[in-house]
Design a protein around this motif. Structure first.
Motif, PDB file in Angstrom:
ATOM      1  N   LEU A   3      -4.950  33.323 -24.030  1.00  0.00           N
ATOM      2  CA  LEU A   3      -6.221  33.501 -23.339  1.00  0.00           C
ATOM      3  C   LEU A   3      -7.405  33.267 -24.275  1.00  0.00           C
ATOM      4  CD1 LEU A   3      -5.357  36.572 -21.081  1.00  0.00           C
ATOM      5  CD2 LEU A   3      -5.410  34.144 -20.447  1.00  0.00           C
ATOM      6  N   SER A   4      -7.246  33.607 -25.538  1.00  0.00           N
ATOM      7  CA  SER A   4      -8.285  33.335 -26.523  1.00  0.00           C
ATOM      8  C   SER A   4      -8.487  31.823 -26.702  1.00  0.00           C
ATOM      9  CB  SER A   4      -7.918  33.990 -27.855  1.00  0.00           C
ATOM     10  OG  SER A   4      -8.883  33.692 -28.827  1.00  0.00           O
ATOM     11  N   LEU A   5      -7.386  31.078 -26.763  1.00  0.00           N
ATOM     12  CA  LEU A   5      -7.469  29.623 -26.883  1.00  0.00           C
ATOM     13  C   LEU A   5      -8.129  29.006 -25.650  1.00  0.00           C
ATOM     14  CD1 LEU A   5      -3.972  28.888 -28.432  1.00  0.00           C
ATOM     15  CD2 LEU A   5      -6.180  28.468 -29.520  1.00  0.00           C
ATOM     16  N   ILE A   6      -7.805  29.535 -24.486  1.00  0.00           N
ATOM     17  CA  ILE A   6      -8.414  29.038 -23.250  1.00  0.00           C
ATOM     18  C   ILE A   6      -9.911  29.318 -23.263  1.00  0.00           C
ATOM     19  CG2 ILE A   6      -8.547  29.397 -20.742  1.00  0.00           C
ATOM     20  CD1 ILE A   6      -5.462  29.790 -20.834  1.00  0.00           C
ATOM     21  N   ARG A   7     -10.298  30.513 -23.700  1.00  0.00           N
ATOM     22  CA  ARG A   7     -11.724  30.849 -23.774  1.00  0.00           C
ATOM     23  C   ARG A   7     -12.455  29.876 -24.700  1.00  0.00           C
ATOM     24  NH1 ARG A   7     -11.328  35.511 -25.907  1.00  0.00           N
ATOM     25  NH2 ARG A   7     -11.168  36.692 -23.981  1.00  0.00           N
ATOM     26  N   ASP A   8     -11.875  29.628 -25.876  1.00  0.00           N
ATOM     27  CA  ASP A   8     -12.489  28.689 -26.827  1.00  0.00           C
ATOM     28  C   ASP A   8     -12.588  27.283 -26.237  1.00  0.00           C
ATOM     29  OD1 ASP A   8     -12.578  30.823 -28.580  1.00  0.00           O
ATOM     30  OD2 ASP A   8     -10.875  30.131 -29.787  1.00  0.00           O
ATOM     31  N   TYR A   9     -11.512  26.861 -25.582  1.00  0.00           N
ATOM     32  CA  TYR A   9     -11.476  25.534 -24.949  1.00  0.00           C
ATOM     33  C   TYR A   9     -12.596  25.399 -23.923  1.00  0.00           C
ATOM     34  CZ  TYR A   9      -9.763  21.792 -21.933  1.00  0.00           C
ATOM     35  OH  TYR A   9      -9.667  20.658 -21.178  1.00  0.00           O
ATOM     36  N   LEU A  10     -12.757  26.410 -23.086  1.00  0.00           N
ATOM     37  CA  LEU A  10     -13.778  26.349 -22.039  1.00  0.00           C
ATOM     38  C   LEU A  10     -15.187  26.369 -22.626  1.00  0.00           C
ATOM     39  CD1 LEU A  10     -12.139  28.714 -19.418  1.00  0.00           C
ATOM     40  CD2 LEU A  10     -12.308  26.216 -19.318  1.00  0.00           C
ATOM     41  N   ARG A  11     -15.387  27.140 -23.663  1.00  0.00           N
ATOM     42  CA  ARG A  11     -16.712  27.177 -24.309  1.00  0.00           C
ATOM     43  C   ARG A  11     -17.055  25.820 -24.911  1.00  0.00           C
ATOM     44  NH1 ARG A  11     -16.179  33.088 -27.042  1.00  0.00           N
ATOM     45  NH2 ARG A  11     -16.909  34.254 -25.239  1.00  0.00           N
ATOM     46  N   GLU A  12     -16.069  25.181 -25.554  1.00  0.00           N
ATOM     47  CA  GLU A  12     -16.296  23.842 -26.108  1.00  0.00           C
ATOM     48  C   GLU A  12     -16.695  22.867 -25.012  1.00  0.00           C
ATOM     49  OE1 GLU A  12     -13.214  21.960 -28.369  1.00  0.00           O
ATOM     50  OE2 GLU A  12     -12.926  23.761 -29.582  1.00  0.00           O
ATOM     51  N   ARG A  13     -15.955  22.868 -23.916  1.00  0.00           N
ATOM     52  CA  ARG A  13     -16.216  21.928 -22.833  1.00  0.00           C
ATOM     53  C   ARG A  13     -17.578  22.177 -22.217  1.00  0.00           C
ATOM     54  NH1 ARG A  13     -12.969  20.847 -25.484  1.00  0.00           N
ATOM     55  NH2 ARG A  13     -11.060  19.743 -25.241  1.00  0.00           N
ATOM     56  N   LYS A  14     -17.947  23.450 -22.082  1.00  0.00           N
ATOM     57  CA  LYS A  14     -19.248  23.772 -21.501  1.00  0.00           C
ATOM     58  C   LYS A  14     -20.370  23.257 -22.402  1.00  0.00           C
ATOM     59  CE  LYS A  14     -22.026  27.601 -19.777  1.00  0.00           C
ATOM     60  NZ  LYS A  14     -22.129  29.043 -19.598  1.00  0.00           N
ATOM     61  N   ASN A  15     -20.240  23.450 -23.712  1.00  0.00           N
ATOM     62  CA  ASN A  15     -21.256  22.985 -24.650  1.00  0.00           C
ATOM     63  C   ASN A  15     -21.365  21.466 -24.670  1.00  0.00           C
ATOM     64  OD1 ASN A  15     -21.859  25.611 -25.373  1.00  0.00           O
ATOM     65  ND2 ASN A  15     -20.508  25.609 -27.129  1.00  0.00           N
TER      66      ASN A  15
ATOM     67  N   ILE B 136      -6.192  22.500 -17.487  1.00  0.00           N
ATOM     68  CA  ILE B 136      -5.283  23.411 -18.173  1.00  0.00           C
ATOM     69  C   ILE B 136      -4.009  23.483 -17.343  1.00  0.00           C
ATOM     70  CG2 ILE B 136      -4.903  25.774 -18.941  1.00  0.00           C
ATOM     71  CD1 ILE B 136      -8.004  26.016 -19.100  1.00  0.00           C
ATOM     72  N   TYR B 137      -2.909  23.045 -17.936  1.00  0.00           N
ATOM     73  CA  TYR B 137      -1.618  23.097 -17.254  1.00  0.00           C
ATOM     74  C   TYR B 137      -0.914  24.388 -17.619  1.00  0.00           C
ATOM     75  CZ  TYR B 137      -2.089  18.209 -15.992  1.00  0.00           C
ATOM     76  OH  TYR B 137      -2.514  17.032 -15.456  1.00  0.00           O
ATOM     77  N   THR B 138      -0.191  24.948 -16.661  1.00  0.00           N
ATOM     78  CA  THR B 138       0.605  26.139 -16.899  1.00  0.00           C
ATOM     79  C   THR B 138       2.033  25.885 -16.429  1.00  0.00           C
ATOM     80  OG1 THR B 138       0.091  27.123 -14.752  1.00  0.00           O
ATOM     81  CG2 THR B 138      -1.400  27.643 -16.567  1.00  0.00           C
ATOM     82  N   GLY B 139       2.935  26.701 -16.920  1.00  0.00           N
ATOM     83  CA  GLY B 139       4.347  26.510 -16.595  1.00  0.00           C
ATOM     84  C   GLY B 139       4.745  26.993 -15.216  1.00  0.00           C
ATOM     85  N   THR B 140       4.022  27.975 -14.697  1.00  0.00           N
ATOM     86  CA  THR B 140       4.389  28.540 -13.401  1.00  0.00           C
ATOM     87  C   THR B 140       3.135  28.808 -12.575  1.00  0.00           C
ATOM     88  OG1 THR B 140       4.228  30.845 -14.127  1.00  0.00           O
ATOM     89  CG2 THR B 140       6.375  29.738 -14.440  1.00  0.00           C
ATOM     90  N   ARG B 141       3.346  29.025 -11.311  1.00  0.00           N
ATOM     91  CA  ARG B 141       2.223  29.358 -10.430  1.00  0.00           C
ATOM     92  C   ARG B 141       1.628  30.717 -10.818  1.00  0.00           C
ATOM     93  NH1 ARG B 141       1.505  28.641  -4.039  1.00  0.00           N
ATOM     94  NH2 ARG B 141      -0.443  29.768  -3.889  1.00  0.00           N
ATOM     95  N   ALA B 142       2.491  31.647 -11.203  1.00  0.00           N
ATOM     96  CA  ALA B 142       2.013  32.964 -11.627  1.00  0.00           C
ATOM     97  C   ALA B 142       1.101  32.833 -12.846  1.00  0.00           C
ATOM     98  CB  ALA B 142       3.182  33.888 -11.936  1.00  0.00           C
ATOM     99  N   ASN B 143       1.480  31.976 -13.798  1.00  0.00           N
ATOM    100  CA  ASN B 143       0.626  31.736 -14.963  1.00  0.00           C
ATOM    101  C   ASN B 143      -0.695  31.097 -14.547  1.00  0.00           C
ATOM    102  OD1 ASN B 143       3.482  30.841 -16.924  1.00  0.00           O
ATOM    103  ND2 ASN B 143       2.370  32.768 -17.015  1.00  0.00           N
ATOM    104  N   ALA B 144      -0.643  30.183 -13.598  1.00  0.00           N
ATOM    105  CA  ALA B 144      -1.857  29.531 -13.107  1.00  0.00           C
ATOM    106  C   ALA B 144      -2.790  30.545 -12.463  1.00  0.00           C
ATOM    107  CB  ALA B 144      -1.509  28.424 -12.119  1.00  0.00           C
ATOM    108  N   GLU B 145      -2.244  31.470 -11.704  1.00  0.00           N
ATOM    109  CA  GLU B 145      -3.056  32.516 -11.078  1.00  0.00           C
ATOM    110  C   GLU B 145      -3.679  33.416 -12.137  1.00  0.00           C
ATOM    111  OE1 GLU B 145      -3.938  32.735  -7.991  1.00  0.00           O
ATOM    112  OE2 GLU B 145      -2.644  31.149  -7.226  1.00  0.00           O
ATOM    113  N   GLU B 146      -2.915  33.733 -13.167  1.00  0.00           N
ATOM    114  CA  GLU B 146      -3.426  34.562 -14.254  1.00  0.00           C
ATOM    115  C   GLU B 146      -4.598  33.869 -14.965  1.00  0.00           C
ATOM    116  OE1 GLU B 146      -1.957  36.519 -18.479  1.00  0.00           O
ATOM    117  OE2 GLU B 146      -0.680  35.066 -17.456  1.00  0.00           O
ATOM    118  N   VAL B 147      -4.438  32.595 -15.266  1.00  0.00           N
ATOM    119  CA  VAL B 147      -5.493  31.830 -15.935  1.00  0.00           C
ATOM    120  C   VAL B 147      -6.718  31.711 -15.016  1.00  0.00           C
ATOM    121  CG1 VAL B 147      -6.128  29.553 -16.832  1.00  0.00           C
ATOM    122  CG2 VAL B 147      -3.942  30.587 -17.476  1.00  0.00           C
TER     123      VAL B 147
END
Length: 66
Positions: free
Chosen positions: A30-42, A49-60
């Motif tokens: 989740l920290s990596l995702i936060r950093d990724y999104l901040r970079e893209r926003k800037n 962002i790909y996830t392995g399962t639907r449950a992971n996708a819902e969590e993200v």
């Protein structure tokens, strides 16, 4: 659909790239995702962002909304 048109094209596009960021824990992920999104926003850019399962996708998705 016998009359359907087929479009065949390569996907080698210089403006796209594929990157895998390994994470050893959910917190790190989740920290990596936060950093990724901040970079893209800037950069005013987008990404996927790909996830392995639907449950992971819902969590993200929940994490991103918060």
């Amino acid at each position: 659909m016998p009359e359907a048109k087929r479009f065949i094209n390569g996907f080698n596009r210089s403006n796209l790239y594929f990157e895998v960021l390994p994470a050893s824990s959910n917190t790190e992920k989740l920290s990596l995702i936060r950093d990724y999104l901040r970079e893209r926003k800037n950069e005013n850019a987008s990404g996927i962002i790909y996830t392995g399962t639907r449950a992971n996708a819902e969590e993200v998705a929940t994490f991103v909304r918060e």
